[in-house]
Scaffold this active site. Sequence first.
Site, PDB file in Angstrom:
ATOM      1  N   ARG A   1       0.831  -1.207   0.000  1.00  0.00           N
ATOM      2  CA  ARG A   1       0.000   0.000   0.000  1.00  0.00           C
ATOM      3  C   ARG A   1       0.862   1.253   0.000  1.00  0.00           C
ATOM      4  O   ARG A   1       1.937   1.283   0.601  1.00  0.00           O
ATOM      5  CB  ARG A   1      -0.866   0.050   1.257  1.00  0.00           C
ATOM      6  CG  ARG A   1      -2.128  -0.788   1.166  1.00  0.00           C
ATOM      7  CD  ARG A   1      -3.029  -0.528   2.349  1.00  0.00           C
ATOM      8  NE  ARG A   1      -2.296  -0.514   3.599  1.00  0.00           N
ATOM      9  CZ  ARG A   1      -2.588   0.284   4.624  1.00  0.00           C
ATOM     10  NH1 ARG A   1      -3.573   1.140   4.533  1.00  0.00           N
ATOM     11  NH2 ARG A   1      -1.883   0.217   5.739  1.00  0.00           N
TER      12      ARG A   1
ATOM     13  N   SER B   1       7.115  -5.425   7.007  1.00  0.00           N
ATOM     14  CA  SER B   1       6.712  -6.358   8.066  1.00  0.00           C
ATOM     15  C   SER B   1       7.423  -7.701   7.992  1.00  0.00           C
ATOM     16  O   SER B   1       6.800  -8.756   7.801  1.00  0.00           O
ATOM     17  CB  SER B   1       5.202  -6.523   8.026  1.00  0.00           C
ATOM     18  OG  SER B   1       4.636  -5.253   8.173  1.00  0.00           O
TER      19      SER B   1
ATOM     20  N   ASP C   1       5.152  -3.660  11.352  1.00  0.00           N
ATOM     21  CA  ASP C   1       3.702  -3.400  11.478  1.00  0.00           C
ATOM     22  C   ASP C   1       3.215  -3.456  12.931  1.00  0.00           C
ATOM     23  O   ASP C   1       2.258  -2.773  13.302  1.00  0.00           O
ATOM     24  CB  ASP C   1       2.866  -4.334  10.582  1.00  0.00           C
ATOM     25  CG  ASP C   1       3.228  -5.805  10.722  1.00  0.00           C
ATOM     26  OD1 ASP C   1       4.152  -6.131  11.484  1.00  0.00           O
ATOM     27  OD2 ASP C   1       2.577  -6.635  10.055  1.00  0.00           O
TER      28      ASP C   1
HETATM   29  C1  BGC Z   1       7.137 -11.010  10.261  1.00  0.00           C
HETATM   30  C2  BGC Z   1       6.939  -9.889  11.260  1.00  0.00           C
HETATM   31  C3  BGC Z   1       5.571  -9.274  11.077  1.00  0.00           C
HETATM   32  C4  BGC Z   1       4.494 -10.342  11.134  1.00  0.00           C
HETATM   33  C5  BGC Z   1       3.099  -9.787  10.929  1.00  0.00           C
HETATM   34  C6  BGC Z   1       5.983 -11.995  10.341  1.00  0.00           C
HETATM   35  O1  BGC Z   1       6.109 -12.957   9.348  1.00  0.00           O
HETATM   36  O2  BGC Z   1       8.366 -11.668  10.494  1.00  0.00           O
HETATM   37  O3  BGC Z   1       7.929  -8.904  11.107  1.00  0.00           O
HETATM   38  O4  BGC Z   1       5.362  -8.324  12.070  1.00  0.00           O
HETATM   39  O5  BGC Z   1       4.733 -11.319  10.148  1.00  0.00           O
HETATM   40  O6  BGC Z   1       2.952  -9.158   9.706  1.00  0.00           O
END
Ligand code: BGC
Length: 519
Positions: free
Chosen positions: A135, A208, A261
Site C-alpha cells: 500500500r 513487516s 507493522d
Molecule cells: C514477520 C513480522 C511481522 C508479522 C506480521 C511476520 O512474518 O516476520 O515482522 O510483524 O509477520 O505481519
Amino acid sequence: MGDNQAHFWLGLTTGIAVCSVAFSVYTGMVLHQTLTAASKSAPAQTVVSKAGPAQIQFQQDDSPSSETLERLHSMFTINSEKLNQIVKHMIVEMRKGLQADGQALLMIPSHVVNRPTGREVGSFLALDLGGTNFRVCEVVLDGHSGARVRQSKHTITDAQKHMPANELFDFFADCVRKFLIEGFVNVPRGKEEAELQARTWKLGFTFSFAVNQTAIDRGICVYMGKGFVNPGIVGSDVVVLLQEAFKRKNLNIDVQALVNDTTGTLISHAYIQPSTRVGVILGTGTNCAYVEKMENIPKYKGDDAEYAKEMIINMEWGTFDDEQVVIPRTKYDKRVDRTFNQEGKATFEKLISGMYLGEIVRFVIVDLVKNGELFLAGGSPELNEPRSFETAFMSRIERDHTLDLNDTRSVLEEMLKIPRTTLADRRLVKTLCELVGKRSARLSAAGVAAVVTKMNKLDGCTVGIDGSLFELYPHFSNRMRDALREILGISAENIVLEQARDGSGQGAALIAALANEGN
Ligand code: BGC
C-alpha cells in the site's frame, strides 16, 4: 360467548386439528426419508431408537465417528497447564533475547522511544509491505488524535515474491510515483513532472519482516517469511534499497522511519488510546511489539540508552519455540513446516497465522479421506492441490450455523469439488476448523499473557490488535479472552484486547512524525 369469540375458538380448534394432522403426516414422511436415506449411506453408526413400542433400528449418518473426533481433539487441544508452560517459556526467551543478539526470540529494539501525544501534525507518506498487499498512503495528521488517509493498494503476486530485490523496489517506486501524480489536484496537465521535481516528501516505511534495526531509519533484513524469497533482500538494508529505487525513479522522498507493522499498530492505537502498551498482528503472519523499560534491554547500546526511559521492542514472536521445547506439534503441523519455505523456522507463526491454518486443515482432511473417515465418495484433485484450502474457508465454515451446514457444503462441494458430502462429513470438517482455529487463538493469548506478565502490567493495559484473523475470524477474540482468563485468572479482566486499525499506514506516518520531531 359472543359471536366473535365463538368464531375465534372454532377457528383455533380447527387450526389445531389441521395442524396436528399435518404434523403427523410430516413426521411420517420425515421418518420414512430418514430411514431410506440412512439405509442408503454406509458404513455409518447404528442407532437404536427407543421411541416406539417396537424398537426401530436405523443408520445415523449425521454425526461424525466419536473415535475420529476424540483423536482430533486430543491432537489439537492445548489445555490450561500447557498454556501456562508456554507462557513461562516465552518469558524466559524474552529475557534471553533482550540480553544478547542471536537468540530464538530476536527482541529487536525498534529505536522508537516516544509514544504519540495525539498532538502530532503534518503530512507524511507511508509505504506498507505486509504479506498479501503493498500500500501507498498519504496520511495527514490533524493534531487532535485524528488523521486523513488517501491510499492505493496493490496485490503482491507470487512472481513478485520471487523477483530480485531491485525489481521489486522499482515496482514500489513506480506505485509511489503514480500515486503522487494522481494526488495533484490543481496542477495543470503536462506540468506533473515539474511539480514532482519541485516537491519533497517525508516517508515512514512499514516493512513487516524481521529486520535488525540499526537506527530509526536503517535496518538489515534478517529473515523473510510469508512466502517471500526475493534474492537480494535478506542481508541488505531495506531503507537503502528503497532510497536507491526512489533515486532511479527521480523521486525526492526522504525515508524517515523504518517500521514493523506491530510497532506501527502499537503507536497508532496509542494515538487514540493512551493506555496501549502492546501491538499485535494476527493476520497472514503474526508478531508482537511492546513497550520495554530501557534498563531491561542490556543488549541495546545506542545513544538513546542514555536518556530514553523506554523503547518499543519488536519481539518477532513468530520464531518462538523454533528449538521445539514446549509447544506440542502434530504430524500435520510438521508437514506444513516442511512444505513452506524455511523449514524449522517460524514455529509459533506456523501454528497461528492465516498463511498456514488452512493448509493444516487441508492436510488433516486429505488424511481422513485416505483413511475412509471422511467423504466416502472420495476427495478431489482440487483438495489435493497444495494451499487450496484457504484460511478464509475456515472462517466461512465456522460462521455456518445453518441446520444442514449448507455454507460448508458450498465450500466443500462447489469450491473444492468434493463429489458428495454428508452432514456428518460437514460436521467433522467444521469441528476440525474449530479445533485448529481455537488452538491458534489460545496460543496467541499465551503470547499476550507472557508479554503483559513480563511487563508487570497485570494491573491494566490495552493491547491493540490488527490483522484479518482477529478482525474477521469468528470467535477468535472470545477464544483469546477465554484463554487469557485461564492463564491469568482475575487479572485477565485488566487486559483490554482492542481492534486496532491501520498501524501500517497511520502508525508509520506517526513514527515518521515522531522521528522528525527528534531531528
Ligand atoms: C514477520 C513480522 C511481522 C508479522 C506480521 C511476520 O512474518 O516476520 O515482522 O510483524 O509477520 O505481519
